[in-house]
Design an enzyme around this catalytic site. Structure first.
Site, PDB file in Angstrom:
ATOM      1  N   ASP A   1       2.470  -7.354  10.235  1.00  9.82           N
ATOM      2  CA  ASP A   1       3.808  -7.917   9.995  1.00  9.82           C
ATOM      3  C   ASP A   1       4.956  -7.138  10.650  1.00  9.82           C
ATOM      4  OD1 ASP A   1       2.476  -9.722   8.357  1.00  9.82           O
ATOM      5  OD2 ASP A   1       2.881  -8.597   6.522  1.00  9.82           O
TER       6      ASP A   1
ATOM      7  N   LYS B   1      16.228 -33.506  29.238  1.00  7.56           N
ATOM      8  CA  LYS B   1      16.368 -32.790  30.516  1.00  7.56           C
ATOM      9  C   LYS B   1      15.036 -32.722  31.252  1.00  7.56           C
ATOM     10  CE  LYS B   1      19.838 -29.245  29.570  1.00  7.56           C
ATOM     11  NZ  LYS B   1      19.754 -27.824  29.236  1.00  7.56           N
TER      12      LYS B   1
ATOM     13  N   ALA C   1       8.281 -20.121  23.913  1.00  7.46           N
ATOM     14  CA  ALA C   1       8.525 -21.213  22.955  1.00  7.46           C
ATOM     15  C   ALA C   1      10.003 -21.612  22.981  1.00  7.46           C
ATOM     16  CB  ALA C   1       8.126 -20.772  21.551  1.00  7.46           C
ATOM     17  N   GLU C   2      10.256 -22.854  22.568  1.00  2.20           N
ATOM     18  CA  GLU C   2      11.618 -23.377  22.605  1.00  2.20           C
ATOM     19  C   GLU C   2      12.485 -22.809  21.482  1.00  2.20           C
ATOM     20  OE1 GLU C   2       9.119 -25.019  23.894  1.00  2.20           O
ATOM     21  OE2 GLU C   2      10.112 -25.320  25.807  1.00  2.20           O
TER      22      GLU C   2
ATOM     23  N   SER D   1       0.835  -1.215   0.000  1.00  4.81           N
ATOM     24  CA  SER D   1       0.000   0.000   0.000  1.00  4.81           C
ATOM     25  C   SER D   1       0.864   1.257   0.000  1.00  4.81           C
ATOM     26  CB  SER D   1      -0.905   0.018   1.235  1.00  4.81           C
ATOM     27  OG  SER D   1      -1.521  -1.224   1.379  1.00  4.81           O
TER      28      SER D   1
ATOM     29  N   ASN E   1       8.648 -31.606  29.095  1.00  5.86           N
ATOM     30  CA  ASN E   1       7.675 -32.572  28.574  1.00  5.86           C
ATOM     31  C   ASN E   1       6.864 -32.039  27.397  1.00  5.86           C
ATOM     32  OD1 ASN E   1       6.173 -30.881  30.029  1.00  5.86           O
ATOM     33  ND2 ASN E   1       5.681 -32.329  31.649  1.00  5.86           N
TER      34      ASN E   1
ATOM     35  N   HIS F   1      -5.334 -16.741   9.306  1.00  4.53           N
ATOM     36  CA  HIS F   1      -5.936 -15.398   9.346  1.00  4.53           C
ATOM     37  C   HIS F   1      -6.554 -15.030  10.685  1.00  4.53           C
ATOM     38  CE1 HIS F   1      -5.309 -15.891   5.067  1.00  4.53           C
ATOM     39  NE2 HIS F   1      -5.407 -14.582   4.966  1.00  4.53           N
TER      40      HIS F   1
END
Ligand code: F6P
Length: 326
Positions: A131, A215, A190-191, A108, A218, A256
């Protein structure tokens, strides 16, 4: 250049939560300063198709909390042609619109840049995209809400991942940028985050996850930025499963859902501030700039810089995901 009397507003490209708050701020600041306002429906497509309506202060009542855009949005192929832009310009003239505020993302703002150059029209852009990939601004309207949607989804996935001791690959949007994946990963614990800005080897990723399970972790969650070239979360999961068949892996594509929902307070505030700044910029004689926010301050970003794809991912954030995932 003749004085501006009438300002047109449009939203274009992918919708983003907070676009309505921006439309409200632009409309009301313009009216407060004595301008008339016209709403252009369906972005550039509506400008070409002459879908232009009068906007008053009440046209934007009760919308600050709504996701999506009351002006609707579209991606216009016609506007990419010189003939399409000629028609758009003629329609603007016929409605007496002498300046435009364009709310949208990369495509745009690129369209605004070409149009402004071609017809010498004052245009101010607002970064409206989940984004966060526009240059010269720390944040874009909609990014914070999308991040919160990702965090909420990953929290839910973590429950089932932990119960089943599974590995989840969660694909998030971002076009060609990894901001949603990276900061979504930090915020959801998150890993790992797989982003286009950084190459990740499947065996490195597998080793990291394997080590975590050994380690006594789980579950493991990997946020993957959409990337057709690499096959996204689906492609990555296939490759990891092949090398590490011991993982019970699943894939979730958020899609979405990340674009919807009521905007967060942060998105409402930046949209309001940026909307006001767009009108102030026009009043100051600024042209062909996008409004940005850097270190909390409003800045004017020339269109070419906004779409230059030179914004870099913070190395410290990449390290943070790694450090906190041990
Ligand atoms: O630019 C916003 C965005 O949601 C991107 O993250 C994504 O790649 C794209 O739009 C999806 O576009 P569409 O809604 O046309 O599928």
């Amino acid at each position: 250049m003749a004085a501006i009397k009438c300002i047109g507003i449009l939203t274009s490209g992918g919708d983003a939560p907070g676009m309505n708050a921006a439309i409200r701020a632009v409309t009301r600041t313009a009216i407060y300063n004595g301008y008339t306002v016209k709403g252009v429906m369906r972005g550039y497509k509506g400008l070409v198709a002459n879908e232009i309506v009068d906007f008053g202060s009440q046209s934007v009542s009760n919308i600050i909390q709504q996701g999506g855009t009351i002006l609707k949005t579209a991606r216009s192929e016609e506007f990419k042609t010189p003939e399409g832009r000629r028609t758009a310009y003629d329609n603007m003239q016929a409605h007496g619109i002498d300046a435009l505020v364009v709310i949208g993302g990369d495509g745009s703002i690129t369209g605004a840049c070409i149009f402004a150059d071609e017809y010498n029209i004052p245009i101010v852009g607002l970064p409206g995209t989940i984004d966060n990939d526009l240059g010269g601004t720390d944040a874009t309207i909609g990014y914070d809400t999308a991040l919160n949607t990702i965090v909420e989804a990953v929290d839910k996935l973590r429950d089932t991942a932990t119960s089943h001791e599974r590995l989840f690959f969660v694909e998030v949007m971002g076009h060609t940028a990894g901001y949603l994946a990276l900061n979504g990963a930090i915020a959801s614990g998150a890993e790992a985050a797989i982003i286009p800005e950084m190459e990740t080897e499947v065996d490195q990723l597998g080793a990291l996850i394997d080590q975590g399970f050994r380690k006594s972790k789980n579950s493991a969650i990997v946020l993957v930025a959409e990337n057709p070239a690499s096959g996204g979360a689906m492609g990555l999961a296939e490759r990891v499963k092949k090398e590490f068949p011991q993982f019970d892996a699943r894939v979730t594509i958020l899609g979405h859902i990340q674009r919807g929902g009521s905007p967060t307070a942060i998105d409402r505030i930046i949209a309001s501030r940026m909307g006001e700044a767009a009108i102030e910029a026009l009043m100051e004689g600024q042209r062909n700039v996008m409004i940005g926010i850097q270190n909390g301050q409003i800045v004017y970003v020339p269109f070419p810089k906004a779409v230059s794809h030179t914004k870099t991912i913070d190395r410290a954030s990449i390290d943070l995901v790694r450090i906190l995932s041990i």
